[in-house]
Design an enzyme around this catalytic site. Structure first.
Site, PDB file in Angstrom:
ATOM      1  N   GLU A 107       0.856  -1.185   0.000  1.00  0.00           N
ATOM      2  CA  GLU A 107       0.000   0.000   0.000  1.00  0.00           C
ATOM      3  C   GLU A 107       0.894   1.238   0.000  1.00  0.00           C
ATOM      4  O   GLU A 107       1.182   1.795   1.061  1.00  0.00           O
ATOM      5  CB  GLU A 107      -0.906  -0.011   1.240  1.00  0.00           C
ATOM      6  CG  GLU A 107      -1.692  -1.297   1.364  1.00  0.00           C
ATOM      7  CD  GLU A 107      -2.594  -1.382   2.589  1.00  0.00           C
ATOM      8  OE1 GLU A 107      -3.693  -1.938   2.453  1.00  0.00           O
ATOM      9  OE2 GLU A 107      -2.215  -0.905   3.670  1.00  0.00           O
ATOM     10  N   ASP A 136      -0.423  -0.362  10.613  1.00  0.00           N
ATOM     11  CA  ASP A 136      -0.041  -1.666  11.155  1.00  0.00           C
ATOM     12  C   ASP A 136       1.351  -2.080  10.709  1.00  0.00           C
ATOM     13  O   ASP A 136       1.876  -3.094  11.166  1.00  0.00           O
ATOM     14  CB  ASP A 136      -1.065  -2.733  10.735  1.00  0.00           C
ATOM     15  CG  ASP A 136      -2.156  -2.907  11.777  1.00  0.00           C
ATOM     16  OD1 ASP A 136      -1.976  -2.398  12.908  1.00  0.00           O
ATOM     17  OD2 ASP A 136      -3.184  -3.525  11.476  1.00  0.00           O
ATOM     18  N   ASP A 295     -10.624   2.499   3.902  1.00  0.00           N
ATOM     19  CA  ASP A 295      -9.352   1.832   3.634  1.00  0.00           C
ATOM     20  C   ASP A 295      -8.397   2.871   3.067  1.00  0.00           C
ATOM     21  O   ASP A 295      -8.835   3.882   2.514  1.00  0.00           O
ATOM     22  CB  ASP A 295      -9.533   0.715   2.605  1.00  0.00           C
ATOM     23  CG  ASP A 295     -10.339  -0.451   3.157  1.00  0.00           C
ATOM     24  OD1 ASP A 295     -10.531  -0.497   4.384  1.00  0.00           O
ATOM     25  OD2 ASP A 295     -10.766  -1.294   2.354  1.00  0.00           O
ATOM     26  N   ASP A 464     -15.899  -6.894   8.801  1.00  0.00           N
ATOM     27  CA  ASP A 464     -16.910  -5.868   8.515  1.00  0.00           C
ATOM     28  C   ASP A 464     -18.310  -6.464   8.451  1.00  0.00           C
ATOM     29  O   ASP A 464     -19.222  -5.987   9.137  1.00  0.00           O
ATOM     30  CB  ASP A 464     -16.557  -5.128   7.209  1.00  0.00           C
ATOM     31  CG  ASP A 464     -16.101  -6.061   6.101  1.00  0.00           C
ATOM     32  OD1 ASP A 464     -16.037  -7.277   6.337  1.00  0.00           O
ATOM     33  OD2 ASP A 464     -15.807  -5.581   4.987  1.00  0.00           O
TER      34      ASP A 464
HETATM   35  O1  LIG Z   1      -3.553  -6.392   9.491  1.00  0.00           O
HETATM   36  C1  LIG Z   1      -4.161  -5.590   8.788  1.00  0.00           C
HETATM   37  C2  LIG Z   1      -4.675  -5.946   7.523  1.00  0.00           C
HETATM   38  C3  LIG Z   1      -5.341  -4.989   6.780  1.00  0.00           C
HETATM   39  N1  LIG Z   1      -5.505  -3.730   7.242  1.00  0.00           N
HETATM   40  C4  LIG Z   1      -6.217  -2.720   6.422  1.00  0.00           C
HETATM   41  O2  LIG Z   1      -7.461  -3.203   5.992  1.00  0.00           O
HETATM   42  C5  LIG Z   1      -7.857  -2.521   4.823  1.00  0.00           C
HETATM   43  C6  LIG Z   1      -8.443  -3.474   3.815  1.00  0.00           C
HETATM   44  O3  LIG Z   1      -7.472  -4.330   3.309  1.00  0.00           O
HETATM   45  P1  LIG Z   1      -7.361  -4.709   1.779  1.00  0.00           P
HETATM   46  O4  LIG Z   1      -6.186  -5.573   1.628  1.00  0.00           O
HETATM   47  O5  LIG Z   1      -7.476  -3.503   0.941  1.00  0.00           O
HETATM   48  O6  LIG Z   1      -8.613  -5.634   1.614  1.00  0.00           O
HETATM   49  P2  LIG Z   1      -9.876  -5.514   0.651  1.00  0.00           P
HETATM   50  O7  LIG Z   1     -10.271  -6.900   0.303  1.00  0.00           O
HETATM   51  O8  LIG Z   1      -9.691  -4.591  -0.450  1.00  0.00           O
HETATM   52  O9  LIG Z   1     -10.913  -4.941   1.694  1.00  0.00           O
HETATM   53  C7  LIG Z   1     -12.286  -5.184   1.745  1.00  0.00           C
HETATM   54  O10 LIG Z   1     -12.587  -6.323   2.533  1.00  0.00           O
HETATM   55  C8  LIG Z   1     -12.099  -6.276   3.888  1.00  0.00           C
HETATM   56  C9  LIG Z   1     -12.511  -7.538   4.588  1.00  0.00           C
HETATM   57  O11 LIG Z   1     -13.846  -7.761   4.411  1.00  0.00           O
HETATM   58  C10 LIG Z   1     -12.609  -5.040   4.592  1.00  0.00           C
HETATM   59  O12 LIG Z   1     -12.015  -4.955   5.854  1.00  0.00           O
HETATM   60  C11 LIG Z   1     -12.264  -3.833   3.786  1.00  0.00           C
HETATM   61  O13 LIG Z   1     -12.726  -2.666   4.395  1.00  0.00           O
HETATM   62  C12 LIG Z   1     -12.859  -3.956   2.411  1.00  0.00           C
HETATM   63  O14 LIG Z   1     -12.554  -2.829   1.626  1.00  0.00           O
HETATM   64  C13 LIG Z   1      -6.622  -1.800   4.296  1.00  0.00           C
HETATM   65  O15 LIG Z   1      -6.764  -0.411   4.510  1.00  0.00           O
HETATM   66  C14 LIG Z   1      -5.513  -2.392   5.130  1.00  0.00           C
HETATM   67  O16 LIG Z   1      -4.493  -1.488   5.339  1.00  0.00           O
HETATM   68  C15 LIG Z   1      -5.014  -3.379   8.477  1.00  0.00           C
HETATM   69  O17 LIG Z   1      -5.143  -2.231   8.902  1.00  0.00           O
HETATM   70  N2  LIG Z   1      -4.360  -4.319   9.222  1.00  0.00           N
HETATM   71 MN   LIG Z   2      -8.919  -2.742  -0.624  1.00  0.00          MN
END
Ligand SMILES: O=c1ccn([C@@H]2O[C@H](COP(=O)(O)OP(=O)(O)O[C@H]3O[C@H](CO)[C@@H](O)[C@H](O)[C@H]3O)[C@@H](O)[C@H]2O)c(=O)[nH]1
Ligand SMILES: [Mn+2]
Length: 751
Positions: A107, A136, A295, A464
């Site tokens: 990211e 994190d 996010d 979520d």
């Molecule tokens: O240990 C962790 C892992 C992830 N994240 C954050 O979680 C967000 C979502 O992660 P991402 O890898 O972008 O996952 P996505 O699949 O795109 O996310 C979707 O699916 C996730 C799980 O359902 C939700 O938490 C997210 O809000 C939703 O956008 C990002 O901002 C990460 O930085 C953390 O803060 N800590």
């Molecule tokens: Mn995402």
């Protein structure tokens, strides 16, 4: 006090969907006829008939969920201009904004920075806003980027507000041709150029820091906390980057960097853990009654979004009708014709509007405004799930539930008793850092209800959906918010591995919910989750389970061809019309939905195809991960999605961007095997190898087999592709072995 509302701040409109319903029902009756036909002819047919019957029963069940969810769609219209007729600017409620990031490599900090800048610049009084960034990764690079961004924000935010700029994430604003602006004055143009240069400088500096590392800065006071720390094992770092000391509405919001304590001995619960720390840290520092979370890649695209959200949150006659406000996930720079089938537009348009008409959208982790008290576990009637039975909120009970910090529980008590926010304003943030640090430690949650009853809930990699469902199980409804332009925009993963890993995580997390004690089934019978809302949840939390019937059904035509049996009525039988009409009407239905959402036929096909691919790769692996977890053999993990969208103007027009890519992951093996099996079957059929009956009697199976090969054409290309566009030899050999095994089984059956 707010003035009495003369005209509503929002309205809810039922959407007309007669034709859609007619199609829904047609397909439903065709499915029923097929099942009936199969049942009636079951004894004249063998194993394949039964297997087809079982798969089709499952598809019919899913179809019922689909129809029930889409039956009563609604849309909301918000009237932000009326908000300021009812509320003075200083009466608008404060909002704490959360941005989560986890890994500066996956990211890139410039993306997080853009999201933060877009939030700092929204049209809302700056003294009502605080932005908390959870890192994190505990990365000095992210912190450095935010420090630099905070300097740029001092130019950017006033510029956006002065000229009413629509796109407030600078990388997006500057990536477009300068549109004929309402203001082409020399003053504007001068400022525009200056700001553009400054942004370019900011971007360059962050990029440079990324490449060269920031060893020089590490020695300065700001960075001491980052020196010699290990990722995954470090104390809490909280830094106030911007503070709106004079509480000016035209100033800049507070900006706070938070990296919670990490210790390999303590589970950190991924994003859910980060969200709970942010909830407590912000509670101890600013305690706004509303919280927005996004996010790191989901920038605020509509500067009026806070007004829209407030129209729903403040404008509902009954608070219970709006526990939280959720905007759909939308993406920028979507690839032409959606090659990876992950723009989700059609999903939100139909299914999303349908859920909005039931108990409301599910929480999807980003683009969501929560009432803080709802996250704190309050029921709509003011009851509370407090440790040691519900009842009066004594200090002792609050501490048992929320943890031992006196400072924090004081602020929580205010929220629970309906007082909004913190009493003293302006805040003295620096004085509150110590209290915030206390609640960000690993051990803080031990013995409390965090993650089990309050905050973001643990136990699923889709925290979520789990959290939103539990909120609805307490009787809250939620509201859908889709202003124009879209509220937030983010990046959708591209390429095979990233897109499938994301789907696998979703399928895993969702199935974890189904099998947990928090299952919507249980909530529908023992709590206040509405029955049809439970069916809507079932539609998607059973994705991983769906992989099994999908895989069987996709393998059936090949099996039949090679084993000399059949699973479809013969061409001369009138019953053959049932599967044909089903095939035609289902594809027409999908086309109708995609066309209605403004997509091309190609995009529709891409989505249909990716649907099959995802089911037998990502969802299947999701299914296995949950089985392994249930057997206690391994834990499920949250793998962060790589955000690889370009942030430099002019870049990203890669002509190969839509091509499917592969890596050595096992996830590609089942689909490759399936493809090989079908290729073998087609060769057998065409050459008439070990076949005494003519091709005509098996024409249905052959057509199906060709269809499957078409669906898996990215894998067909992958067999011959080079580099990341090719399936690695190791995976191909595994697939060949499995395909031969399949062949051996089918030929034994023949004998
Ligand atoms: O240990 C962790 C892992 C992830 N994240 C954050 O979680 C967000 C979502 O992660 P991402 O890898 O972008 O996952 P996505 O699949 O795109 O996310 C979707 O699916 C996730 C799980 O359902 C939700 O938490 C997210 O809000 C939703 O956008 C990002 O901002 C990460 O930085 C953390 O803060 N800590
Ligand atoms: Mn995402």
């Amino acid at each position: 006090m707010a003035k009495p509302i003369s005209s509503p701040l929002h309205e809810k409109f039922p959407q007309k969907n007669t034709f859609h319903r007619a199609l829904d029902l047609t397909i439903f009756f065709l499915l029923l006829s097929l099942l009936a036909y199969r049942l009636l002819s079951l004894k004249n047919n063998g194993f394949t008939w039964l297997l087809a019957f079982l798969c089709e029963s499952w598809f019919t069940f899913i179809w019922i969920l689909n129809v029930s969810t889409k039956w009563n769609p609604v849309s909301y219209k918000t009237y932000p201009e009326r908000l300021l007729q009812c509320y003075r600017v200083d009466e608008l409620p404060p909002v704490d904004m959360f941005v989560t990031t986890a890994d500066p490599m996956l990211e890139p900090p410039i993306i997080t920075v853009n999201t933060v800048l877009s939030l700092l610049a929204v049209d809302y009084p700056a003294n009502k806003l605080s932005c908390y960034v959870s890192d994190d990764g505990a990365s000095p690079l992210t912190f450095y980027a935010l420090l630099e961004a905070s300097k740029f924000a001092k130019l950017w935010v006033p510029f956006c507000k002065k000229y009413g700029i629509q796109t407030r994430a600078p990388f997006r604003y500057f990536s477009r041709e300068l549109l004929p602006s309402h203001d082409n004055s020399t003053e504007f143009l001068q400022e525009y150029r200056k700001i553009m240069d400054e942004y370019e400088e900011l971007r360059r500096r962050i990029e440079h820091a990324t490449l060269k590392s920031i060893s020089h800065e590490l020695s300065t006071a700001d960075f001491v906390a980052f020196s010699n720390i290990k990722k995954g094992s470090h104390p809490t770092i909280i830094k106030v980057i911007l503070e709106n000391k004079e509480s000016r509405s035209d100033g800049l919001p507070h900006l706070v960097y938070v990296s919670r304590e990490k210790d390999p001995k303590h589970p950190h619960h991924y994003k859910a853990g980060a969200m709970n720390v942010l909830t407590r840290v912000s509670g101890a520092m600013t305690n706004a009654p509303f919280m927005l979370n996004v996010d790191c890649d989901m920038y605020a695209n509509n500067p009026q979004i806070f007004h829209h959200a407030m129209c729903l949150l403040l404008g509902s006659k009954n608070e219970q009708d709006c526990g939280f406000v959720q905007s759909p996930q939308c993406f920028y720079d979507g690839l032409k014709d959606d090659p990876f089938g992950n723009q989700l537009v059609v999903l939100y348009k139909y299914l999303g509007s349908g859920i909005a008409g039931l108990q409301g959208p599910t929480y999807i982790g980003t683009g969501c405004f929560h009432r803080r008290k709802v996250i704190y576990g309050l029921w709509p009637d003011g009851r509370m799930e407090i440790k040691g039975r519900s009842g009066k909120l004594t200090d002792e009970r609050i501490q048992k539930t929320f943890g031992n910090s006196k400072e924090f529980t004081k602020t929580a008590a205010r929220i629970l008793s309906g007082l909004s926010g913190i009493s003293h304003c302006p805040y003295d943030l620096l004085n509150r850092v110590e209290a915030a640090q206390e609640v960000a430690t690993c051990s803080y949650e031990y013995g409390t209800s965090w993650g089990t009853k309050i905050g973001c809930l643990y136990g699923s990699t889709t925290e979520d959906v789990l959290t939103g469902m539990r909120i609805q199980a307490r009787g809250w409804k939620s509201t859908d918010c889709r202003p124009d332009p879209p509220a937030f925009l983010g990046c959708a993963p591209s390429g095979g591995p990233a897109a499938l890993t994301q789907q696998k995580r979703w399928a895993t997390g969702l199935l974890e919910i189904l099998f947990s004690k928090n299952s919507p089934f249980i909530a529908a019978f023992t709590a206040k989750l509405q029955f049809r809302q439970c069916l809507a949840y079932l539609w998607f939390i059973s994705w991983a389970l769906r992989s099994i019937p999908e895989l069987c059904y996709l393998a059936l035509p090949a099996y039949c061809i090679m084993a000399g049996s059949h699973f479809l009525p013969k061409v001369q039988e009138p019953a053959v019309l049932i599967p044909i009409s089903l095939f035609v009407s289902y594809n027409f239905y999908t086309l109708f939905e995609y066309y209605g959402a403004g997509f091309s036929i190609r995009a529709c096909w891409n989505n249909l195809r990716m649907g099959r691919i995802t089911a037998v790769t990502a969802w299947l692996f999701g299914f296995f991960s949950v089985i392994l977890k249930l057997l206690g053999l391994s834990e499920t993990v949250f793998e962060v999605t790589k955000k690889d969208q370009s942030t430099t103007p002019g870049e990203g027009s890669d002509k190969d961007a839509g091509r499917f890519t592969f890596d050595g992951s096992l996830i590609f093996v089942p689909a490759t095997t399936l493809l090989l099996v079908h290729l073998m079957a087609l060769v057998t059929a065409l050459l008439g190898l070990f076949d005494h009956v003519g091709i005509e009697s098996r024409i249905g199976e052959i057509i199906c087999s060709v269809w499957v090969v078409l669906c898996f054409s990215p894998f067909l290309k992958g067999l011959f592709g080079k580099g990341k566009y090719g399936i690695p030899t190791s995976s191909i050999s595994k697939s060949v072995a499995l395909a031969l095994l399949f062949l051996a089984c089918t030929t034994t059956v023949r004998k």
